[in-house]
Design a protein around this motif. Structure first.
Motif, short mmCIF file in Angstrom:
data_model
loop_
_atom_site.label_atom_id
_atom_site.label_comp_id
_atom_site.label_asym_id
_atom_site.label_seq_id
_atom_site.Cartn_x
_atom_site.Cartn_y
_atom_site.Cartn_z
N TYR A 83 0.86 -1.18 0.00
CA TYR A 83 0.00 0.00 0.00
C TYR A 83 0.90 1.23 0.00
O TYR A 83 1.64 1.47 0.96
CB TYR A 83 -0.91 0.02 1.23
N PRO A 138 -1.13 5.62 1.41
CA PRO A 138 -2.59 5.64 1.56
C PRO A 138 -3.05 6.91 2.28
O PRO A 138 -2.30 7.54 3.03
CB PRO A 138 -2.87 4.39 2.40
N ARG A 193 -2.99 11.66 5.41
CA ARG A 193 -2.14 10.66 4.76
C ARG A 193 -1.46 9.81 5.82
O ARG A 193 -1.08 10.30 6.88
CB ARG A 193 -1.09 11.33 3.87
N SER A 219 3.19 4.28 4.15
CA SER A 219 3.08 3.09 3.31
C SER A 219 3.40 1.84 4.13
O SER A 219 4.18 1.89 5.08
CB SER A 219 4.04 3.18 2.12
N SER A 233 -7.95 5.18 0.65
CA SER A 233 -7.51 5.03 -0.74
C SER A 233 -5.99 5.02 -0.81
O SER A 233 -5.29 5.48 0.10
CB SER A 233 -8.06 6.17 -1.60
N GLY A 234 -5.49 4.48 -1.92
CA GLY A 234 -4.05 4.42 -2.17
C GLY A 234 -3.74 3.43 -3.27
O GLY A 234 -4.60 2.67 -3.71
N ARG A 235 -2.50 3.44 -3.73
CA ARG A 235 -2.07 2.52 -4.77
C ARG A 235 -1.65 1.20 -4.14
O ARG A 235 -0.88 1.18 -3.18
CB ARG A 235 -0.92 3.10 -5.59
N GLU A 279 0.13 -2.08 -10.75
CA GLU A 279 -0.36 -1.46 -9.53
C GLU A 279 -1.69 -0.77 -9.81
O GLU A 279 -1.88 -0.18 -10.87
CB GLU A 279 0.66 -0.46 -9.00
N GLN A 280 -2.59 -0.85 -8.85
CA GLN A 280 -3.92 -0.30 -9.05
C GLN A 280 -4.25 0.70 -7.94
O GLN A 280 -3.73 0.61 -6.83
CB GLN A 280 -4.97 -1.42 -9.05
N TYR A 281 -5.13 1.62 -8.27
CA TYR A 281 -5.58 2.61 -7.29
C TYR A 281 -6.82 2.05 -6.60
O TYR A 281 -7.88 1.94 -7.20
CB TYR A 281 -5.89 3.94 -7.97
N SER A 326 -9.77 2.04 -3.66
CA SER A 326 -10.54 2.89 -2.76
C SER A 326 -11.52 2.02 -1.99
O SER A 326 -12.19 1.17 -2.56
CB SER A 326 -11.29 3.98 -3.53
#
Length: 232
Positions: A104, A107, A122, A125, A172-174, A187-189, A191
């Protein structure tokens, strides 16, 4: 076995040419053998293609990630004079994959009330191994204030509901899934939308500010709806 001969007679005095006549069975055996080998080759090719397809599908299934699960464990907001002094939330995040690790990156948590953004925080990670569960504690900025209109909306909602205020949060985060899955899906975003976080209002004595401070508190386990845009 008698062999039939074909005698060719010419006008010359030479000895007639003798040629054997192949039987019909001999003429048909060669195409039959060719057809048999062709059938065996096609069968072998079909089995090879099917095996490759099964192996490919099995590999994709093996590295296809299952989305993480996100829950809200608790949430506390304290405010006075229409200013949010402090807020915090505890999330429980679980990696349901046996073989895949999850990362993560940067995030963040978004706090909303009646569609209005109240605060954004924030967090650091982190990563998870297979079947690992982590508790993520999010602390809002103590100097952050909510605009006066949002504060009045909270007070109006308290007056109508008798002390219950609804919020929703977005974690949320990648995220990346390893090993292997990141090469296929990337890698995906991610939520995670946590709706209907129902906090209850009560007042406490604030010795520092010399006033009563209102506190919104939620303790329980609320499931969040996880979204992965490029999830297969």
């Amino acid at each position: 076995m008698n062999q039939r001969l074909l005698i060719t007679v010419t006008d010359t005095e030479q000895v007639p040419e003798l040629r054997s006549i192949s039987s019909r069975n001999d003429q048909e055996s060669e195409p039959a053998n060719t057809s048999q080998w062709s059938l065996l080759f096609k069968l072998f090719l079909a089995i090879t293609i099917m095996g490759a397809c099964v192996a490919c599908v099995s590999f994709i299934i093996l590295i296809t990630p299952t989305p993480p699960t996100v829950h809200v464990q608790s949430m506390h907001i304290s405010f006075a004079n229409h200013n949010i002094l402090f807020w915090s939330a505890v999330f429980s995040i679980n990696n349901p994959n046996d073989k895949l690790h999850v990362t993560y990156e940067n995030p963040s948590v978004w706090l909303f009330h009646q569609g209005r953004l109240v605060s954004t925080v924030r967090t650091d990670s982190f990563g998870q191994k297979g079947r690992e569960e982590n508790k993520v504690i999010v602390n809002g900025d103590e100097t952050e204030v909510t605009d006066e209109e949002a504060a009045w909306e909270m007070e109006d909602e308290v007056a109508v509901t008798g002390g219950v205020v609804d919020f929703y949060m977005v974690f949320s985060g990648r995220v990346g899934f390893y090993p292997g899955a990141s090469a296929l899906w990337g890698e995906q975003y991610m939520s995670a939308v946590c709706e209907n976080v129902r906090t209850k209002l009560y007042n406490v004595d604030d010795q520092i500010y010399g006033t009563n401070r209102s506190v919104l508190s939620f303790d329980g386990r609320l499931d969040c709806r996880v979204r992965l845009p490029r999830y297969p």
